[in-house]
Design a protein around this motif. Sequence first.
Motif, PDB file in Angstrom:
ATOM      1  N   ILE A 113     123.940 -59.604 -64.817  1.00 54.60           N
ATOM      2  CA  ILE A 113     123.878 -61.066 -64.801  1.00 54.60           C
ATOM      3  C   ILE A 113     124.928 -61.618 -63.841  1.00 54.60           C
ATOM      4  O   ILE A 113     126.106 -61.266 -63.928  1.00 54.60           O
ATOM      5  CB  ILE A 113     124.103 -61.631 -66.220  1.00 54.60           C
ATOM      6  N   ASN A 114     124.511 -62.475 -62.935  1.00 54.67           N
ATOM      7  CA  ASN A 114     125.415 -63.066 -61.956  1.00 54.67           C
ATOM      8  C   ASN A 114     126.086 -64.308 -62.551  1.00 54.67           C
ATOM      9  O   ASN A 114     125.478 -65.379 -62.646  1.00 54.67           O
ATOM     10  CB  ASN A 114     124.655 -63.436 -60.679  1.00 54.67           C
ATOM     11  N   HIS A 115     127.333 -64.179 -62.936  1.00 54.35           N
ATOM     12  CA  HIS A 115     128.051 -65.290 -63.563  1.00 54.35           C
ATOM     13  C   HIS A 115     128.384 -66.409 -62.584  1.00 54.35           C
ATOM     14  O   HIS A 115     128.871 -67.462 -62.998  1.00 54.35           O
ATOM     15  CB  HIS A 115     129.343 -64.780 -64.203  1.00 54.35           C
ATOM     16  N   ARG A 116     128.143 -66.196 -61.297  1.00 53.78           N
ATOM     17  CA  ARG A 116     128.384 -67.259 -60.317  1.00 53.78           C
ATOM     18  C   ARG A 116     127.361 -68.389 -60.471  1.00 53.78           C
ATOM     19  O   ARG A 116     127.602 -69.510 -60.030  1.00 53.78           O
ATOM     20  CB  ARG A 116     128.319 -66.688 -58.897  1.00 53.78           C
ATOM     21  N   ARG A 117     126.231 -68.064 -61.067  1.00 47.50           N
ATOM     22  CA  ARG A 117     125.192 -69.065 -61.301  1.00 47.50           C
ATOM     23  C   ARG A 117     125.603 -69.926 -62.504  1.00 47.50           C
ATOM     24  O   ARG A 117     125.951 -69.399 -63.568  1.00 47.50           O
ATOM     25  CB  ARG A 117     123.859 -68.355 -61.565  1.00 47.50           C
ATOM     26  N   LYS A 118     125.567 -71.259 -62.359  1.00 48.89           N
ATOM     27  CA  LYS A 118     126.076 -72.175 -63.381  1.00 48.89           C
ATOM     28  C   LYS A 118     125.465 -71.897 -64.755  1.00 48.89           C
ATOM     29  O   LYS A 118     126.168 -71.789 -65.755  1.00 48.89           O
ATOM     30  CB  LYS A 118     125.795 -73.629 -62.978  1.00 48.89           C
ATOM     31  N   GLU A 119     124.140 -71.786 -64.814  1.00 52.58           N
ATOM     32  CA  GLU A 119     123.484 -71.564 -66.104  1.00 52.58           C
ATOM     33  C   GLU A 119     123.942 -70.246 -66.731  1.00 52.58           C
ATOM     34  O   GLU A 119     124.150 -70.151 -67.937  1.00 52.58           O
ATOM     35  CB  GLU A 119     121.965 -71.553 -65.943  1.00 52.58           C
ATOM     36  N   LEU A 120     124.106 -69.216 -65.908  1.00 49.98           N
ATOM     37  CA  LEU A 120     124.447 -67.891 -66.433  1.00 49.98           C
ATOM     38  C   LEU A 120     125.927 -67.753 -66.760  1.00 49.98           C
ATOM     39  O   LEU A 120     126.328 -66.783 -67.416  1.00 49.98           O
ATOM     40  CB  LEU A 120     124.023 -66.815 -65.427  1.00 49.98           C
ATOM     41  N   ALA A 121     126.732 -68.676 -66.318  1.00 46.65           N
ATOM     42  CA  ALA A 121     128.143 -68.675 -66.696  1.00 46.65           C
ATOM     43  C   ALA A 121     128.324 -69.121 -68.142  1.00 46.65           C
ATOM     44  O   ALA A 121     129.385 -68.930 -68.735  1.00 46.65           O
ATOM     45  CB  ALA A 121     128.938 -69.595 -65.767  1.00 46.65           C
ATOM     46  N   ASP A 122     127.274 -69.675 -68.719  1.00 45.34           N
ATOM     47  CA  ASP A 122     127.310 -70.159 -70.099  1.00 45.34           C
ATOM     48  C   ASP A 122     127.005 -68.995 -71.049  1.00 45.34           C
ATOM     49  O   ASP A 122     125.943 -68.366 -70.974  1.00 45.34           O
ATOM     50  CB  ASP A 122     126.271 -71.270 -70.279  1.00 45.34           C
ATOM     51  N   LEU A 123     127.941 -68.713 -71.944  1.00 43.98           N
ATOM     52  CA  LEU A 123     127.775 -67.600 -72.885  1.00 43.98           C
ATOM     53  C   LEU A 123     126.493 -67.724 -73.694  1.00 43.98           C
ATOM     54  O   LEU A 123     125.791 -66.726 -73.934  1.00 43.98           O
ATOM     55  CB  LEU A 123     128.988 -67.538 -73.819  1.00 43.98           C
ATOM     56  N   LYS A 124     126.141 -68.925 -74.111  1.00 43.57           N
ATOM     57  CA  LYS A 124     124.948 -69.099 -74.943  1.00 43.57           C
ATOM     58  C   LYS A 124     123.675 -68.719 -74.180  1.00 43.57           C
ATOM     59  O   LYS A 124     122.730 -68.179 -74.769  1.00 43.57           O
ATOM     60  CB  LYS A 124     124.870 -70.537 -75.452  1.00 43.57           C
ATOM     61  N   VAL A 125     123.651 -68.995 -72.882  1.00 41.23           N
ATOM     62  CA  VAL A 125     122.484 -68.626 -72.075  1.00 41.23           C
ATOM     63  C   VAL A 125     122.362 -67.106 -71.997  1.00 41.23           C
ATOM     64  O   VAL A 125     121.271 -66.545 -72.151  1.00 41.23           O
ATOM     65  CB  VAL A 125     122.574 -69.241 -70.666  1.00 41.23           C
ATOM     66  N   ARG A 126     123.480 -66.446 -71.803  1.00 43.23           N
ATOM     67  CA  ARG A 126     123.447 -64.985 -71.721  1.00 43.23           C
ATOM     68  C   ARG A 126     123.034 -64.374 -73.057  1.00 43.23           C
ATOM     69  O   ARG A 126     122.292 -63.396 -73.114  1.00 43.23           O
ATOM     70  CB  ARG A 126     124.812 -64.453 -71.268  1.00 43.23           C
ATOM     71  N   GLN A 127     123.521 -64.953 -74.143  1.00 43.11           N
ATOM     72  CA  GLN A 127     123.130 -64.470 -75.469  1.00 43.11           C
ATOM     73  C   GLN A 127     121.637 -64.703 -75.713  1.00 43.11           C
ATOM     74  O   GLN A 127     120.950 -63.857 -76.308  1.00 43.11           O
ATOM     75  CB  GLN A 127     123.960 -65.163 -76.540  1.00 43.11           C
ATOM     76  N   ALA A 128     121.131 -65.828 -75.229  1.00 41.91           N
ATOM     77  CA  ALA A 128     119.700 -66.122 -75.388  1.00 41.91           C
ATOM     78  C   ALA A 128     118.850 -65.084 -74.662  1.00 41.91           C
ATOM     79  O   ALA A 128     117.826 -64.624 -75.186  1.00 41.91           O
ATOM     80  CB  ALA A 128     119.399 -67.517 -74.855  1.00 41.91           C
ATOM     81  N   ILE A 129     119.274 -64.709 -73.462  1.00 46.46           N
ATOM     82  CA  ILE A 129     118.547 -63.681 -72.698  1.00 46.46           C
ATOM     83  C   ILE A 129     118.546 -62.364 -73.473  1.00 46.46           C
ATOM     84  O   ILE A 129     117.520 -61.679 -73.554  1.00 46.46           O
ATOM     85  CB  ILE A 129     119.176 -63.514 -71.306  1.00 46.46           C
TER      86      ILE A 129
END
Length: 426
Positions: A292-308
């Motif tokens: 996951i590329n944390h440079r992307r605003k949405e992916l910097a959000d922990l909840k988004v990564r957990q959702a994935i």
Amino acid sequence: MSGLPISRRGLLAGSALLLASTALPAIGRAQTPKKGGRLIVAADSEPRNLNPAIVASNGVFFISSKVVETLAEASFDGKDGLQPRLALSWEGSADGRSVTFKLRDGVKWHDGKPFTSADVAFSALQVWKPLQNLGRTVFKDLEAVDTPDKLTAVFKFAKPTPFQLIRNALPALSSVVPKHVYEVGKIEDNPANNAPVGTGPFKFAEYKAGQYYRLARNDAYWDKDEPYLDEIVYQVLPDRTSAAAALEAEEIQLAAFSAVPLADLDRISKVPGLKVITKGYEGLTYQLVVEINHRRKELADLKVRQAIAHAIDKDFVVKTIFLGYAATATGPVPKNDPQFYTADVPIYPFDVAKANELLDEAGYKRADDGKRFALKLLPAPYFNETKQFGDYLRQALAVIGIDAQIVNNDSAAHMKAVYTDHAFDL
């Protein structure tokens, strides 16, 4: 073909293998070992550089590990997971500033010259540290290699370096090359990189582009009982679709590293004379990981990564894509590495409702078309199963409103996009 009685049909046939998450079965014809003969092995790639001291990778090791030897090799039956090769012992100092290797006596290079500690010192300081793809990191603090005698090499480090790090790196990063072959001229341009000179049980004999690599028995090998074979032919077979047929036709005898599609394994394992094995792959776990590329605003959000994470049905992936030849993992450290593995980590079970809830909480509501946002998904161009998982992940993310747009690249473009340019989201 230098008098080799190998038909063109035999050289262009198939291959065989498989991959899994905790073991990688290989397929071959089971026979009682006997002296002599030729082994034809499927090879699915043609490395441009056959020097494992510079390029530490599976494709290079597959061929060159029979020619160029390391200080120690992986052995899950040996002490601490290692077995001596060119080094008989290795011992780290209490302060972490040195490692002493006692080397094997009576070893000769394939050109007849003696192997000594000078070769180890040259390889470590002139090749592994400045040039090797992985050694540049592991040996970055190596400042000198003392050679008090021809069979002793003492690695000196500028900073305390964990002995465990060096010990664990030996099977992959300690391929020794002959100083007398490489000390003149630019190491990267040395012709021995494509026709290696080593100390191993086989000598490099010839290469025909697009066809095969041939290795010949080293009659002066230090282990007098080895090798059994007279020669090994690595048949270049980038197209895996004919693998099963080639094995059944006895045009090849051994195939490994995913050369045979998983879908063919069950059928081919029932063919008389063919056997699927997993032993020997303990140190080579294939893992499928979502980066996951944390440079992307949405992916910097922990909840988004957990959702994935919650959106992925790992049991479905194991059963449907890997046909059961895999196991769900708890993280990047595999279960078969007892030194570092622990099951005590957070687990994200398959839960679409939870995934949607987390995305809503993160502020990414669905638009009228049901989509929340789009991501660029780059499946790695290795193994059919990896590509199939890319298609699955796109569908799984669509269910929770994430539009994953697949971008397919060849190997070089993929590596550049992900690890150099960071031009990816997943």
